[in-house]
Design an enzyme around this catalytic site. Sequence first.
Site, PDB file in Angstrom:
ATOM      1  N   LYS A 168       0.836  -1.201   0.000  1.00  0.00           N
ATOM      2  CA  LYS A 168       0.000   0.000   0.000  1.00  0.00           C
ATOM      3  C   LYS A 168       0.870   1.250   0.000  1.00  0.00           C
ATOM      4  CE  LYS A 168      -3.948   2.041   2.514  1.00  0.00           C
ATOM      5  NZ  LYS A 168      -4.835   1.901   3.703  1.00  0.00           N
ATOM      6  N   SER A 207      -9.810   2.258   2.796  1.00  0.00           N
ATOM      7  CA  SER A 207      -9.015   3.002   1.847  1.00  0.00           C
ATOM      8  C   SER A 207      -8.053   2.109   1.060  1.00  0.00           C
ATOM      9  CB  SER A 207      -8.193   4.046   2.609  1.00  0.00           C
ATOM     10  OG  SER A 207      -7.243   3.418   3.485  1.00  0.00           O
ATOM     11  N   SER A 261      -9.882  -0.136   6.986  1.00  0.00           N
ATOM     12  CA  SER A 261      -9.323  -0.038   5.636  1.00  0.00           C
ATOM     13  C   SER A 261      -8.610  -1.287   5.143  1.00  0.00           C
ATOM     14  CB  SER A 261      -8.381   1.162   5.551  1.00  0.00           C
ATOM     15  OG  SER A 261      -9.089   2.364   5.718  1.00  0.00           O
TER      16      SER A 261
END
Length: 506
Positions: A81, A156, A180
């Site tokens: 990420k 997210s 997330s």
Amino acid sequence: MSAELTHLTASALAAQIATGELSSVQVTQAHLDRIAAVDDLVHAFLHIDRDRALDQAAAVDAKRAAGERLGPLAGVPLALKDVLTYTGAPTTCGSKILEGWMPPYNATVTQRLLDADIVILGKTNLDEFAMGSSTENSAYGPTRNPWDTDRIPGGSGGGSAAALAAFEAPLAIGTDTGGSIRQPGAVTGTVGVKPTYGGTSRYGLVALASSLDTPGPCARNVLDAALLHRVIAGHDPRDSTSIDAPVPDIVGAARAADVSGMKIGVVKELGGEGYAPGVEQRFTEAVALLESLGADIVEVSCPHFDYALAAYYLILPSECSSNLAKFDAMRFGLRVGDDGVLSAEQVMAATREAGFGAEVKRRIIIGTYALSSGYYDAYYGQAQKVRTLIARDFEAAFADVDVLVSPTTPSTAFRIGERVDDPLAMYKADLCTIPSNLAGNASASFPVGLAPEDGLPVGLQVMAPPLADDRLYRVGAALERALEAQWGGSLLDRIPELTTLQEVAR
């Protein structure tokens, strides 16, 4: 052959690399080819580190050829990420304000991956600074759900979850501030684990809300998640919130896959009105399956969970407004209006106006207001009191049960654009996941089937006490084994082929 390699589990790939049946270069190249074939449609990645990934893979193969002992995931590719620093690769956090920024150091999580000889394919898309529940808030465009490319992959960390479901990577790293990791896992049919807060290091994680952020593993099955969790977990003296305690035997728990004698509490407040019928149906079926496997099921009330959403959306914006103050155009990142005419304050204002997106600005404004003189006690202070009450609800529940369960999300993946203009509807996607972040305990999402009304994945959330992360894996692995026996394979075996969807999109 490439397609077959990208569908293998991480543990299977690692085993074949260790014996020499496969090379890490072969495996890495197959995943890079898959990314080249489908990521224009999915947009899971913001940056592909092709050459360095192949160099890392070649180094693993050289170690094996030299007879060196390899770790349990050596040579396996992973998607990282883009909120964790990685030297030599841009870290943008999905924001224009950090476009092109090259960090001078590795996050602890990144370094532990490299030390374990895991191959990093690149950096994945996310809502800007991890603020969002859909990955639509990225400054670089939305990620699409491989199950239906008209729908969101969760947020997210939608890029990490979508990379797994699109078979672009067998492993991924996410971060979980309010769900997330777990939300994207639920809506993409993958496994997402939020470790105990402090169980994984935040050093090198670009902060959103420092008291909530938690890096964690994302995978396509429970054992792979446990193996990855073991790599990144453990005390880090560079992180003042890191817990100096032994890591539970999460891999052993995943291999055991046994819930017999466990007491599982169903949270009364996380269900009912506002939850999609298909989500509730699959959740109820999964709970019944756990009972058939020997678990004792009881209903548990956590009354203060009803206030978790409101408390979270005061605490998170407050911490966000403080953490993002450093993006001021003076030290790094974007700089707008520096023409010798504008003052430093004007340059700062112009840069933040140009560099931050609408959702980031909204949360900074809310947080600054909540922390302002005369309002701190009324808003932020009161929210922290609610946080304490939620933690006490968990403590009371865990005195009677081993784990708690709920749906991971109130609905399946919604359509891209459906909630963009309705922030409150977007925030409600966090309803089930936020309590664990506020309390700091361990939690995870596991796939439990497809909702009958739309054929999209549903996740079951498991919550365990702090430092009892192994209980998550016991439940998740038992569920996975029983459900895959019913399904005749993995849930992801049913996913539509992306090349077909790509033709339809054209």
